[in-house]
Design a protein around this motif. Sequence first.
Motif, PDB file in Angstrom:
ATOM      1  N   THR A  19       0.834  -1.208   0.000  1.00 24.29           N
ATOM      2  CA  THR A  19       0.000   0.000   0.000  1.00 24.29           C
ATOM      3  C   THR A  19       0.864   1.252   0.000  1.00 24.29           C
ATOM      4  N   HIS A  25      -5.107   1.297  -3.263  1.00 20.76           N
ATOM      5  CA  HIS A  25      -5.935   0.575  -4.220  1.00 20.76           C
ATOM      6  C   HIS A  25      -5.209  -0.623  -4.842  1.00 20.76           C
ATOM      7  N   ASP A  50     -10.704  -3.557   3.387  1.00 21.72           N
ATOM      8  CA  ASP A  50     -10.874  -2.290   4.112  1.00 21.72           C
ATOM      9  C   ASP A  50     -10.342  -2.397   5.537  1.00 21.72           C
ATOM     10  N   ALA A 108      -7.087   9.027  -1.390  1.00 17.23           N
ATOM     11  CA  ALA A 108      -7.497   7.955  -2.295  1.00 17.23           C
ATOM     12  C   ALA A 108      -8.813   7.303  -1.900  1.00 17.23           C
ATOM     13  N   LEU A 109      -9.122   7.289  -0.622  1.00 19.69           N
ATOM     14  CA  LEU A 109     -10.315   6.583  -0.140  1.00 19.69           C
ATOM     15  C   LEU A 109     -11.485   7.555  -0.075  1.00 19.69           C
TER      16      LEU A 109
END
Length: 187
Positions: A19, A25, A50, A108-109
């Motif tokens: 990550t 992602h 997640d 990103a999330l």
Amino acid sequence: MATRPGPRERLLEAAHDLTYAQGVHVGVDAILKQADVARRSLYQHFGGKDGLVAEVLHTAVGEARYRQVMDGAGDDPRRRVLAVFDELEKITTRPSFRGCRYTAAELALTDPAHPAHKEIRTYKDGLHEIFTAELTRHGHPAPHLGADQLLVLIDGALAHAVTRPDAHPALAARAMAEFVLDHQPQA
């Protein structure tokens, strides 16, 4: 003879590495392959990707590294704060540097319910507390504001170093941190 870490530890290590290198992602298959575990282990230990990403952020070195750097600089609060920027210069000029894993994950999330957001906020709030405490010890008249200013400098240096590492943004941020430490804020 060394014992091989269990599936949970291998998943965390693989996700920690991947990550950071590829972003949050990164595919589950890549994580499973590097960890050498079955998909079932991911769900048993973390409930899914997640949960794994959130746990990676929870268990990353984070605040502890800042405290270690400050402690290595001695007792003087000014020296302790500036030591952080000296360390950032070392970190941001490494070829493996990819920016702040927490900020990258936050950006990103996009799902506001993703469990990683809580870990990111906890981390950032913890840094604010660390710098507020140092500025209070330093006698800064507005330690909460000063801590906000230092965090803006840190986040800026980490982000800028991704695209322009040769500009040495941590050194520029250090000079600005000296200003925060030495000057009274204007109301």
